[in-house]
Design a protein around this motif. Structure first.
Motif: not given
Lengths: 405, 137
Positions: A123, A159, A216
């Motif tokens: 990430t 990510t 996320d």
């Protein structure tokens, strides 16, 4: 065109209020579909759209974040992140989707989405800025393309799979010099070139991510689902969305968007020698106060000191990173350094802030100027180029200050 | 977070008031000398803040999303809207050569404009979306 694409396309065309003659020029299948879309008679102006965004084009989506929304947080919310697509948003069948690594590699790869998601993930916070950000503010004799203001920029936490690890797994042949990102987006109409870009192998082996998630959450269709490139420090066009094949070649892509588009064509200079648009230029944006706003300041409790006006924003400088932000309240005669605050990440912008003592009522202009670690200083006026790329002119806001009563 | 800002200000804010400069605008704006201590003064960006919506401002759509009426409009509708909305055109301010360049590119990409329609379309675009001073809205 997928079902969803087609529906939103039809809605947009219906809203556009086509003339009968225009309809007659459309293919029969499209005409029939349009008739079925039934635009409301005497339709009211279209007020739909993403909150706090400036819709500079609705098909394909060119959405800009307002500076009010941008200024709220170091990380830009997914639903406030600028959108720039060249072609229609694809909606691939995820069961059939594959990430391929091909070309000049020893062992070509073909991964399912589940296999890609099972790879070691990393990430990074990375700031993306559209190469055309600020184009609408560049003084050009003729416009070209979307007239962006200052909000085609944002910072997200991405990510995904480190491209270098994937390429090591495939085994890069020594003659491979460029990495091509082939994507799934297609025009609604045959003819326009595919949005195909490539980056040099050195960059690919450095810090590039193949992102599966943004802040996320799994990538949304607008932001490149299921997988996109994130090329830190480069303007956004390098971070290809909807990537499905990574191809290694000994030469850069010769597609339209590499060979002709995204070049700095300066007036009076040979277009054939125009340098390509690559890394982001040093730049800062003032997100508080908002240009043209009136700010009410509370009196200081001891009544002897002047109230303070807070000035803040973000600054970035491509791969070099930003070293300094200075603010002027006198039209650029004197500059005072702002303080950096909050998070710091290699590919991400930095939040900065300072305060000025003011004597309300007052009206003045504030300017912010960034300097990169490589010594590049943001110019008062960026040198105009024909397509209005990379406008990093100093941001100036005018504000009125009153004492709160 | 307030403390972090105060430190930043203390470390970097200049001690010399800008009011000493001659600029009229700066007379009312001098950089602060002391670290900010008032919590009200500082509202720094949060790390992963996703602030709750209160009443978010609606989308702004600063450009017309229909072509202006005129003799070239049916051609513009048929030529341009297969791939993009009218906004991409209505926000432009181009001279004749620039519109010609756009037409060449778009026709090259398959936009259905006949040779007979081309001049009408260029005149229409120039008439409605010519080189008035562009403004970012």
């Amino acid at each position: 065109m997928s079902r969803m694409d087609r529906r939103s396309f039809l809605r947009a065309v219906a809203r556009a209020g086509l003339s009968a003659a225009a309809l007659a020029s459309f293919p029969p299948a499209l005409r029939a579909a349009l008739a079925a879309a039934k635009p409301a008679a005497g339709a009211a102006p279209d007020t739909s759209g993403p909150p706090e965004m400036i819709v500079r084009n609705d098909r394909p989506e060119h959405w800009e974040t307002t500076l009010e929304a941008l200024g709220r947080s170091w990380i830009t919310r997914n639903d406030r992140f600028f959108v720039r697509s060249h072609l229609s948003v694809p909606t691939p069948d995820l069961d059939a989707w594959r990430l391929e690594v091909s070309g000049l590699v020893h062992s070509p790869l073909s991964l399912t989405l589940a296999q890609a998601r099972a790879l070691p993930l990393e990430t990074d916070a990375v700031t993306l800025e559209c190469a055309g950000n600020g184009r609408g503010l560049m003084k050009l004799p003729s416009t070209a393309g979307t007239q962006w203001g200052r909000g085609a920029v944002g910072n997200a936490s991405w990510t995904g799979v480190r491209l270098a690890r994937l390429l090591e797994r495939a085994g890069v042949a020594p003659e491979a010099k460029h990495v091509w990102f082939e994507a799934l987006d297609q025009a609604t109409f045959p003819g326009p070139p595919p949005f195909l870009r490539s980056i040099p192998i050195e960059k690919a082996m450095d810090d590039v991510l193949l992102a599966l998630a943004m802040n996320d959450e799994r990538l949304s269709p607008l932001h490149g689902a299921p997988l996109r490139a994130i090329v830190p420090g480069w303007y956004g066009m390098a971070s290809t969305k909807w990537v499905t094949r990574v191809r290694l070649e000994d030469h850069p892509s010769d597609s339209f968007f590499m060979a002709k588009g995204y070049h700095y064509v300066y007036p009076g200079e040979d277009p054939a020698a125009a340098p390509p648009v690559e890394t982001m230029r040093v730049k800062s944006v003032i997100t508080r106060p908002i240009d043209g706003s009136e700010v009410q300041l509370a009196p200081r409790t001891d009544n002897k000191k002047k109230p303070r006006l807070r000035v803040q924003g973000f600054a970035w400088a491509g791969p070099a990173g930003v070293r300094l932000v200075e603010v002027s309240s006198d039209g650029g005669k004197s500059w005072f350094p702002a303080g950096f605050m909050g998070d710091m990440a290699k590919g991400a912008w930095r939040a900065w802030a300072t305060e000025f003592e003011v004597t309300p009522p007052a009206r003045f202009a504030l300017m912010a100027r960034a300097t990169g670690n490589d010594g590049d200083v943001q110019p008062l006026e960026a040198r105009p180029n024909g397509s209005g790329y990379a406008n990093n002119s100093i941001h100036k806001v005018t504000v009125r200050v009153r004492l709160a009563t | 977070m307030t403390i972090a800002v105060a430190t930043a200000l203390g470390a970097t804010a200049p001690a010399k008031p800008a009011a000493k400069t001659a600029a009229p605008v700066s007379k009312s704006a001098a950089p602060s000398k002391a670290p900010a201590k008032s919590p009200a003064a500082a509202k720094p960006a949060a790390k992963t803040a996703a602030p709750a919506d209160t009443t978010p401002a609606p989308a702004r759509k600063p450009y017309a999303n229909v072509f202006a009426d005129g003799p070239g409009r049916p051609i513009a509708d048929g030529a341009c809207l297969l791939c993009h909305s009218p906004m991409l055109v209505t926000q432009q301010a181009k001279d004749s050569a620039a519109w010609e360049k756009t037409l060449t590119q778009m026709i090259g990409w398959g936009s259905p404009v006949t040779t007979a329609q081309r001049d009408t379309l260029r005149r229409y675009l120039l008439g409605h979306y010519g080189t008035h001073p562009p403004t970012v809205k």
